[in-house]
Write a protein that holds these residues in place. Structure first.
Motif, short mmCIF file in Angstrom:
data_model
loop_
_atom_site.label_atom_id
_atom_site.label_comp_id
_atom_site.label_asym_id
_atom_site.label_seq_id
_atom_site.Cartn_x
_atom_site.Cartn_y
_atom_site.Cartn_z
N MET A 172 0.84 -1.19 0.00
CA MET A 172 0.00 0.00 0.00
C MET A 172 0.87 1.24 0.00
N ARG A 173 0.41 2.23 -0.74
CA ARG A 173 1.10 3.52 -0.78
C ARG A 173 0.07 4.62 -0.53
N LEU A 174 0.45 5.62 0.27
CA LEU A 174 -0.45 6.72 0.59
C LEU A 174 -0.05 7.98 -0.15
N PHE A 175 -1.06 8.75 -0.56
CA PHE A 175 -0.83 10.04 -1.18
C PHE A 175 -1.53 11.10 -0.33
N LEU A 176 -0.81 12.17 -0.01
CA LEU A 176 -1.41 13.30 0.71
C LEU A 176 -1.42 14.48 -0.26
N ILE A 177 -2.62 14.83 -0.71
CA ILE A 177 -2.79 15.84 -1.76
C ILE A 177 -3.43 17.11 -1.19
N PRO A 178 -2.68 18.20 -1.05
CA PRO A 178 -3.29 19.45 -0.59
C PRO A 178 -4.27 19.98 -1.64
N ILE A 179 -5.52 20.18 -1.23
CA ILE A 179 -6.52 20.73 -2.13
C ILE A 179 -6.57 22.25 -1.99
N SER A 180 -6.48 22.70 -0.77
CA SER A 180 -6.34 24.13 -0.48
C SER A 180 -5.19 24.26 0.50
N THR A 181 -4.92 25.48 0.93
CA THR A 181 -3.80 25.67 1.86
C THR A 181 -4.08 25.13 3.25
N ARG A 182 -5.34 24.75 3.53
CA ARG A 182 -5.70 24.21 4.85
C ARG A 182 -6.36 22.83 4.79
N ARG A 183 -6.69 22.33 3.59
CA ARG A 183 -7.41 21.07 3.47
C ARG A 183 -6.66 20.14 2.52
N LEU A 213 -6.41 15.94 0.83
CA LEU A 213 -7.03 14.65 0.54
C LEU A 213 -6.04 13.53 0.80
N ILE A 214 -6.46 12.52 1.56
CA ILE A 214 -5.64 11.32 1.75
C ILE A 214 -6.18 10.25 0.81
N TYR A 215 -5.29 9.52 0.18
CA TYR A 215 -5.72 8.48 -0.75
C TYR A 215 -4.72 7.33 -0.69
N ALA A 216 -5.25 6.11 -0.68
CA ALA A 216 -4.40 4.92 -0.62
C ALA A 216 -4.51 4.14 -1.91
N ARG A 217 -3.36 3.72 -2.43
CA ARG A 217 -3.35 2.88 -3.62
C ARG A 217 -2.60 1.59 -3.31
N PRO A 218 -3.25 0.44 -3.53
CA PRO A 218 -2.55 -0.82 -3.28
C PRO A 218 -1.45 -1.04 -4.30
N THR A 276 -2.06 10.80 -13.27
CA THR A 276 -0.97 10.36 -14.15
C THR A 276 0.36 10.35 -13.42
N ILE A 277 0.63 11.43 -12.69
CA ILE A 277 1.90 11.54 -11.96
C ILE A 277 2.06 10.40 -10.97
N LEU A 278 0.99 10.05 -10.26
CA LEU A 278 1.05 9.06 -9.20
C LEU A 278 0.64 7.66 -9.67
N ASP A 279 0.36 7.53 -10.96
CA ASP A 279 -0.02 6.23 -11.53
C ASP A 279 -1.19 5.63 -10.76
N ALA A 280 -2.21 6.45 -10.55
CA ALA A 280 -3.40 6.02 -9.81
C ALA A 280 -4.64 6.59 -10.52
N PRO A 281 -5.15 5.89 -11.53
CA PRO A 281 -6.27 6.40 -12.33
C PRO A 281 -7.49 6.78 -11.49
N GLU A 282 -7.77 6.01 -10.42
CA GLU A 282 -8.95 6.27 -9.59
C GLU A 282 -8.84 7.59 -8.83
N LEU A 283 -7.62 8.09 -8.69
CA LEU A 283 -7.40 9.33 -7.94
C LEU A 283 -8.03 10.53 -8.63
N ALA A 284 -8.16 10.48 -9.96
CA ALA A 284 -8.70 11.62 -10.70
C ALA A 284 -10.10 11.99 -10.21
N LEU A 285 -10.97 10.99 -10.07
CA LEU A 285 -12.34 11.24 -9.60
C LEU A 285 -12.34 11.77 -8.18
#
Length: 275
Positions: A1-12, A14-19, A236-245
């Motif tokens: 499993m790999r985790l991605f922490l994606i800042p959406i705004s300067t205070r919020r 998104l956490i996302y996990a890709r197996p 594309t950068i993170l090779d996680a197609p489901e992350l787009a949605l």
């Protein structure tokens, strides 16, 4: 499993996990089988041109868009037991967390992830039990011929969703408390955020260090960092197609929240002037 922490705004964020591919279990659990069956059925209903199936799909998609992006993110993290089934050494293995080092200070990463893991646990636990306990009350709807008991299935779905998010949050909390997270600032993410920070005039001096830029972001007001077109770039950068949605949903929700907050602030200032 790999985790991605994606800042959406300067205070919020998104956490996302890709197996990882080697972690994909060949043996599906009962929950996975039911979920796959439901997904297949939903896909078939989406092909309907008219009728109650079409109306249900349209309503269901609107409902899903209103589910907080934080819940979707936590749902992407498998339960600790599920992860141990595909990787018996998981309790002793570091998990990479990819993030943009010029948008989040490395020193803050642990506390941000702890907050994401714990902030919504009580909410998910409470709403999970409410959904499951309320579902039998919809039994009379099942007596209506030819129409499925939509309230029942909706409550079961929401209960399951909260259950998944709760398990994901507990797993993330476990990784934080056991110090099993390995922060990795991804250069491609840094490049994407550097462009956005510069175009939004959030930073003016690109020669500053990542720590200095992250400090400026932290001290400023909450502002949107990403555009809708960035969602697919992230995938594309993170090779996680489901992350787009997931990223698109998060961007829309955060943008609406910021607009509502700004509107409320403006109205508050107008009321003060009128007094």
């Amino acid at each position: 499993m790999r985790l991605f922490l994606i800042p959406i705004s300067t205070r919020r964020a998104l956490i996302y996990a890709r197996p990882l591919k080697r972690e994909i279990s060949k043996q599906l659990s009962l929950t996975d089988k039911i979920t796959n069956k439901a997904a297949t059925t939903w896909a078939q209903w989406e092909e309907a041109d008219k009728g109650w199936k079409k109306h249900i799909v349209s309503w269901g998609n609107r409902v899903q868009q209103r589910i907080p992006f934080e819940e979707w993110g936590l749902k992407s993290i498998p339960s600790l037991n599920a992860q141990k089934r595909v990787n018996p050494d998981h309790e002793h293995t570091k998990v990479d967390v990819l993030y943009p080092g010029n948008a989040i200070r490395t020193e803050k990463l642990q506390s941000i992830l702890r907050t994401i893991a714990t902030a919504r646990q009580d909410l998910h636990r409470r709403k999970m039990w409410w959904s499951f306990l309320a579902s039998p009350l919809t039994a009379p709807v099942a007596l209506i011929p030819l129409i499925p008991n939509i309230p029942f299935f909706y409550l079961i779905y929401r209960g399951w969703s909260h259950w998944r998010a709760l398990n994901g949050s507990k797993h993330l909390e476990f990784l934080v408390e056991r110090n099993l997270l390995n922060p990795v600032s991804a250069p491609e993410l840094e490049n994407l955020y550097a462009k956005r920070l510069s175009s939004a005039s959030i930073i003016t001096d690109t020669e500053k260090s990542h720590a200095q830029i992250a400090d400026e972001i932290e001290q400023g007001e909450d502002r949107l960092l990403l555009e809708m077109s960035d969602a697919r770039k992230l995938a594309t950068i993170l090779d996680a197609p489901e992350l787009a949605l997931e990223a698109e949903r998060a961007i829309v929700q955060v943008r609406e929240k910021l607009q509502a907050e700004n509107k409320a602030a403006e109205e508050g200032q107008t009321e003060k002037k009128d007094i």
